[in-house]
Scaffold this motif. Structure first.
Motif, mmCIF file in Angstrom:
data_model
loop_
_atom_site.group_PDB
_atom_site.id
_atom_site.type_symbol
_atom_site.label_atom_id
_atom_site.label_comp_id
_atom_site.label_asym_id
_atom_site.label_seq_id
_atom_site.Cartn_x
_atom_site.Cartn_y
_atom_site.Cartn_z
ATOM 1 N N LEU A 63 0.818 -1.213 0.000
ATOM 2 C CA LEU A 63 0.000 0.000 0.000
ATOM 3 C C LEU A 63 0.850 1.260 0.000
ATOM 4 C CD1 LEU A 63 -2.763 -1.046 2.564
ATOM 5 C CD2 LEU A 63 -2.922 -0.970 0.066
ATOM 6 N N ARG A 64 2.097 1.152 0.443
ATOM 7 C CA ARG A 64 2.968 2.323 0.505
ATOM 8 C C ARG A 64 4.379 1.904 0.129
ATOM 9 N NH1 ARG A 64 6.036 4.729 4.747
ATOM 10 N NH2 ARG A 64 6.370 6.953 4.413
ATOM 11 N N LEU A 65 4.877 2.432 -0.971
ATOM 12 C CA LEU A 65 6.217 2.087 -1.443
ATOM 13 C C LEU A 65 7.186 3.192 -1.076
ATOM 14 C CD1 LEU A 65 8.151 0.304 -3.079
ATOM 15 C CD2 LEU A 65 7.436 1.554 -5.133
ATOM 16 N N GLU A 66 8.252 2.820 -0.368
ATOM 17 C CA GLU A 66 9.311 3.765 -0.062
ATOM 18 C C GLU A 66 10.369 3.678 -1.153
ATOM 19 O OE1 GLU A 66 10.525 2.161 3.636
ATOM 20 O OE2 GLU A 66 9.008 3.216 4.802
ATOM 21 N N GLU A 67 11.220 4.695 -1.216
ATOM 22 C CA GLU A 67 12.303 4.673 -2.189
ATOM 23 C C GLU A 67 13.203 3.474 -1.916
ATOM 24 O OE1 GLU A 67 16.039 7.460 -3.643
ATOM 25 O OE2 GLU A 67 14.434 8.306 -2.422
ATOM 26 N N LEU A 162 25.114 3.498 14.500
ATOM 27 C CA LEU A 162 23.913 2.676 14.454
ATOM 28 C C LEU A 162 23.999 1.606 13.368
ATOM 29 C CD1 LEU A 162 22.918 5.006 16.251
ATOM 30 C CD2 LEU A 162 20.725 4.873 15.061
ATOM 31 N N SER A 163 23.405 0.453 13.631
ATOM 32 C CA SER A 163 23.292 -0.624 12.654
ATOM 33 C C SER A 163 22.173 -0.312 11.670
ATOM 34 C CB SER A 163 22.990 -1.946 13.358
ATOM 35 O OG SER A 163 21.694 -1.888 13.957
ATOM 36 N N ASN A 164 22.078 -1.111 10.597
ATOM 37 C CA ASN A 164 20.994 -0.915 9.631
ATOM 38 C C ASN A 164 19.630 -1.020 10.305
ATOM 39 O OD1 ASN A 164 22.874 -0.610 7.642
ATOM 40 N ND2 ASN A 164 22.504 -2.585 6.666
ATOM 41 N N LYS A 165 19.494 -2.001 11.212
ATOM 42 C CA LYS A 165 18.210 -2.189 11.895
ATOM 43 C C LYS A 165 17.884 -0.979 12.773
ATOM 44 C CE LYS A 165 15.551 -5.478 14.650
ATOM 45 N NZ LYS A 165 14.864 -4.395 15.378
ATOM 46 N N ALA A 166 18.901 -0.473 13.469
ATOM 47 C CA ALA A 166 18.677 0.685 14.330
ATOM 48 C C ALA A 166 18.341 1.923 13.505
ATOM 49 C CB ALA A 166 19.907 0.941 15.190
ATOM 50 N N ILE A 167 18.991 2.059 12.344
ATOM 51 C CA ILE A 167 18.682 3.174 11.443
ATOM 52 C C ILE A 167 17.239 3.064 10.960
ATOM 53 C CG2 ILE A 167 19.179 4.172 9.169
ATOM 54 C CD1 ILE A 167 22.126 3.464 9.652
ATOM 55 N N ALA A 168 16.838 1.847 10.591
ATOM 56 C CA ALA A 168 15.469 1.623 10.127
ATOM 57 C C ALA A 168 14.461 1.995 11.214
ATOM 58 C CB ALA A 168 15.297 0.166 9.708
ATOM 59 N N THR A 177 15.252 -0.938 3.153
ATOM 60 C CA THR A 177 15.408 0.435 2.660
ATOM 61 C C THR A 177 16.587 1.120 3.339
ATOM 62 O OG1 THR A 177 13.036 0.594 2.216
ATOM 63 C CG2 THR A 177 14.248 2.656 2.383
ATOM 64 N N ALA A 178 16.771 0.855 4.632
ATOM 65 C CA ALA A 178 17.921 1.428 5.342
ATOM 66 C C ALA A 178 19.224 0.943 4.717
ATOM 67 C CB ALA A 178 17.859 1.045 6.819
ATOM 68 N N LYS A 179 19.283 -0.349 4.394
ATOM 69 C CA LYS A 179 20.481 -0.903 3.758
ATOM 70 C C LYS A 179 20.725 -0.248 2.407
ATOM 71 C CE LYS A 179 22.418 -5.279 2.102
ATOM 72 N NZ LYS A 179 22.179 -6.734 1.938
ATOM 73 N N PHE A 180 19.647 -0.017 1.650
ATOM 74 C CA PHE A 180 19.763 0.642 0.348
ATOM 75 C C PHE A 180 20.379 2.027 0.509
ATOM 76 C CE2 PHE A 180 17.897 3.654 -2.659
ATOM 77 C CZ PHE A 180 18.281 3.099 -3.865
ATOM 78 N N HIS A 181 19.914 2.798 1.493
ATOM 79 C CA HIS A 181 20.436 4.145 1.702
ATOM 80 C C HIS A 181 21.892 4.108 2.168
ATOM 81 C CE1 HIS A 181 16.758 6.174 0.828
ATOM 82 N NE2 HIS A 181 16.094 5.688 1.859
ATOM 83 N N VAL A 182 22.215 3.161 3.034
ATOM 84 C CA VAL A 182 23.607 3.037 3.499
ATOM 85 C C VAL A 182 24.532 2.743 2.316
ATOM 86 C CG1 VAL A 182 25.202 1.615 4.846
ATOM 87 C CG2 VAL A 182 23.044 2.362 5.858
ATOM 88 N N ASN A 183 24.123 1.818 1.464
ATOM 89 C CA ASN A 183 24.944 1.486 0.288
ATOM 90 C C ASN A 183 25.099 2.682 -0.640
ATOM 91 O OD1 ASN A 183 25.349 -1.129 1.157
ATOM 92 N ND2 ASN A 183 23.654 -1.973 -0.033
ATOM 93 N N ALA A 184 24.024 3.478 -0.763
ATOM 94 C CA ALA A 184 24.093 4.669 -1.613
ATOM 95 C C ALA A 184 25.082 5.677 -1.038
ATOM 96 C CB ALA A 184 22.709 5.296 -1.751
ATOM 97 N N VAL A 185 25.084 5.832 0.278
ATOM 98 C CA VAL A 185 26.018 6.756 0.934
ATOM 99 C C VAL A 185 27.457 6.299 0.703
ATOM 100 C CG1 VAL A 185 26.842 7.578 3.172
ATOM 101 C CG2 VAL A 185 24.390 7.563 2.675
ATOM 102 N N LEU A 186 27.718 4.998 0.892
ATOM 103 C CA LEU A 186 29.068 4.473 0.688
ATOM 104 C C LEU A 186 29.531 4.701 -0.747
ATOM 105 C CD1 LEU A 186 28.977 1.069 2.630
ATOM 106 C CD2 LEU A 186 29.622 3.311 3.462
ATOM 107 N N ALA A 187 28.627 4.441 -1.713
ATOM 108 C CA ALA A 187 28.992 4.592 -3.119
ATOM 109 C C ALA A 187 29.293 6.045 -3.460
ATOM 110 C CB ALA A 187 27.871 4.058 -4.010
#
Length: 209
Positions: A63-67, A162-168, A177-187
């Motif tokens: 019902l709700r898609l995040e980036e 913070l870990s990915n879970k804590a960020i989420a 989605t948190a993992k996606f954003h972390v990977n984008a930041v690293l890249a």
């Protein structure tokens, strides 16, 4: 009209909602032509399992898609979306086709066949939808304007350790989605590890240690 496939097409069914997965599986099984569901589960589960690639992926975005990114299972993705905004995000995430979530089973089956053959499919009500623009890293050294506002938030939380879970949990988003954003930041910062990202960001004045 597309030719019928020589064998039963292999389908991966991705949805965060087990009830939605069950309903979609039943809708496809009720059709005259059988579908072989080789995998069904959440996006995180199926990407972690990483079995033999299917012919096509059916992605129920909910019902709700995040980036985020479309399921990466080695096959083209047909997305089921709730509205036009979700359609834009799904296209930007890599989906090859768009249908509304309440699509009739017959149209769903035909669209899956088309996407499996490399075609792009849009339900008439979504034919005008275009992919939402996505941020891309510019050439050369990254700067403060490289990161999106959400990625700046994630970077700040990385600096807190913070870990990915804590960020989420902190941002009220899914762990995927948190993992996606972390990977984008690293890249975008041109690093491989989280600690390197924090150090580089501190040197650029993006975070304070």
């Amino acid at each position: 009209m597309l030719d019928a496939p020589s064998s039963s097409p292999r389908l991966a069914l991705v949805s965060e909602d087990p009830l939605a997965r069950g309903a979609l599986a039943r809708a496809l099984s009720d059709q005259a032509e059988a579908w072989t569901v080789v995998a069904a589960g959440t996006q995180e589960e199926l990407e972690a399992a990483r079995g033999e690639p299917p012919d096509v992926v059916l992605w129920d975005t909910g019902l709700r898609l995040e980036e985020g990114a479309a399921p990466d299972l080695g096959a083209p993705v047909l997305a089921l979306v709730a509205d036009e905004a979700a359609g834009e995000l799904a296209l930007g995430a890599g989906a090859r086709g768009l249908l509304f979530r309440d699509v009739a089973p017959g149209m769903l089956g035909a669209a899956l066949h088309a996407v499996a053959r490399g075609l792009t499919v849009f339900e008439p009500g979504l034919s005008h939808v275009r992919a939402a623009p996505r941020s891309t890293a510019p050439s050369g050294a990254p700067g403060p304007d490289t990161l999106t506002p959400r990625e700046r938030e994630v970077l700040g939380l990385l600096a807190e350790g913070l870990s990915n879970k804590a960020i989420a949990d902190r941002l009220a988003i899914s762990e995927h989605t948190a993992k996606f954003h972390v990977n984008a930041v690293l890249a975008k910062l041109g690093v491989q590890r989280r600690t390197e990202a924090v150090v580089r960001a501190a040197r650029m004045g993006l975070v304070t240690l």
